[in-house]
Design a protein around this motif. Structure first.
Motif, PDB file in Angstrom:
ATOM      1  N   ARG A 180       0.850  -1.186   0.000  1.00 33.10           N
ATOM      2  CA  ARG A 180       0.000   0.000   0.000  1.00 33.10           C
ATOM      3  C   ARG A 180       0.888   1.240   0.000  1.00 33.10           C
ATOM      4  NH1 ARG A 180      -4.846   1.224   4.281  1.00 33.10           N
ATOM      5  NH2 ARG A 180      -5.987   2.676   2.991  1.00 33.10           N
ATOM      6  N   CYS A 181       0.406   2.275  -0.654  1.00 30.45           N
ATOM      7  CA  CYS A 181       1.192   3.496  -0.755  1.00 30.45           C
ATOM      8  C   CYS A 181       0.360   4.681  -0.274  1.00 30.45           C
ATOM      9  CB  CYS A 181       1.634   3.702  -2.206  1.00 30.45           C
ATOM     10  SG  CYS A 181       2.670   5.150  -2.443  1.00 30.45           S
ATOM     11  N   ILE A 182       1.050   5.713   0.206  1.00 33.10           N
ATOM     12  CA  ILE A 182       0.341   6.890   0.703  1.00 33.10           C
ATOM     13  C   ILE A 182      -0.364   7.623  -0.432  1.00 33.10           C
ATOM     14  CG2 ILE A 182       1.847   7.215   2.688  1.00 33.10           C
ATOM     15  CD1 ILE A 182       3.330   9.339   1.075  1.00 33.10           C
ATOM     16  N   CYS A 183       0.009   7.343  -1.667  1.00 36.38           N
ATOM     17  CA  CYS A 183      -0.619   8.014  -2.799  1.00 36.38           C
ATOM     18  C   CYS A 183      -1.975   7.408  -3.103  1.00 36.38           C
ATOM     19  CB  CYS A 183       0.279   7.946  -4.031  1.00 36.38           C
ATOM     20  SG  CYS A 183       0.282   6.345  -4.867  1.00 36.38           S
ATOM     21  N   GLY A 184      -2.297   6.316  -2.429  1.00 32.18           N
ATOM     22  CA  GLY A 184      -3.598   5.698  -2.641  1.00 32.18           C
ATOM     23  C   GLY A 184      -3.501   4.389  -3.403  1.00 32.18           C
ATOM     24  N   TRP A 185      -2.316   4.123  -3.939  1.00 30.17           N
ATOM     25  CA  TRP A 185      -2.136   2.900  -4.701  1.00 30.17           C
ATOM     26  C   TRP A 185      -2.144   1.687  -3.785  1.00 30.17           C
ATOM     27  CZ3 TRP A 185       1.863  -0.642  -4.190  1.00 30.17           C
ATOM     28  CH2 TRP A 185       1.951  -1.616  -5.198  1.00 30.17           C
ATOM     29  N   ARG A 186      -2.680   0.612  -4.304  1.00 31.07           N
ATOM     30  CA  ARG A 186      -2.667  -0.636  -3.552  1.00 31.07           C
ATOM     31  C   ARG A 186      -2.320  -1.783  -4.471  1.00 31.07           C
ATOM     32  NH1 ARG A 186      -7.676  -1.627   0.377  1.00 31.07           N
ATOM     33  NH2 ARG A 186      -8.655  -1.828  -1.625  1.00 31.07           N
ATOM     34  N   GLY A 187      -1.456  -2.606  -4.007  1.00 28.45           N
ATOM     35  CA  GLY A 187      -1.048  -3.747  -4.804  1.00 28.45           C
ATOM     36  C   GLY A 187      -2.005  -4.903  -4.624  1.00 28.45           C
ATOM     37  N   HIS A 210       6.439  -0.311  -7.438  1.00 21.51           N
ATOM     38  CA  HIS A 210       5.591   0.877  -7.540  1.00 21.51           C
ATOM     39  C   HIS A 210       6.383   2.143  -7.240  1.00 21.51           C
ATOM     40  CE1 HIS A 210       2.314   3.680  -7.009  1.00 21.51           C
ATOM     41  NE2 HIS A 210       2.760   3.952  -5.816  1.00 21.51           N
ATOM     42  N   GLY A 211       7.193   2.096  -6.207  1.00 22.52           N
ATOM     43  CA  GLY A 211       7.945   3.275  -5.819  1.00 22.52           C
ATOM     44  C   GLY A 211       8.979   3.684  -6.854  1.00 22.52           C
ATOM     45  N   GLN A 212       9.465   2.727  -7.617  1.00 20.21           N
ATOM     46  CA  GLN A 212      10.528   3.033  -8.577  1.00 20.21           C
ATOM     47  C   GLN A 212       9.968   3.444  -9.924  1.00 20.21           C
ATOM     48  OE1 GLN A 212      12.989  -0.416  -8.637  1.00 20.21           O
ATOM     49  NE2 GLN A 212      13.649  -0.167  -6.532  1.00 20.21           N
ATOM     50  N   GLY A 213       9.081   2.620 -10.444  1.00 19.41           N
ATOM     51  CA  GLY A 213       8.550   2.900 -11.772  1.00 19.41           C
ATOM     52  C   GLY A 213       7.517   4.011 -11.728  1.00 19.41           C
TER      53      GLY A 213
END
Ligand code: ZN
Length: 54
Positions: free
Chosen positions: A27-34, A50-53
């Motif tokens: 999960r990311c603070i930007c709202g993205w979820r794997g 996600h963090g890199q690409g």
């Protein structure tokens, strides 16, 4: 020079892994979820990707 407000694409991506039942997901603070993974290592791999690409 016309300018308009844009989302700051340089915003930081901070990922974490959360457990949901027997599954783990990134999960990311930007709202993205794997996707839900059965192994935390896989969820972490999703988060790193996600963090890199873009
Ligand atoms: Zn993100």
């Amino acid at each position: 020079m016309a300018q308009h407000d844009e989302v700051d694409t340089s915003a930081e991506h901070r990922t974490t892994t959360i457990e949901q039942g027997r599954f783990c997901m990134a999960r990311c603070i930007c709202g993205w979820r794997g996707p839900a993974r059965r192994a935390r290592s896989l969820a972490r791999a999703d988060a790193e990707g996600h963090g890199q690409g873009g």
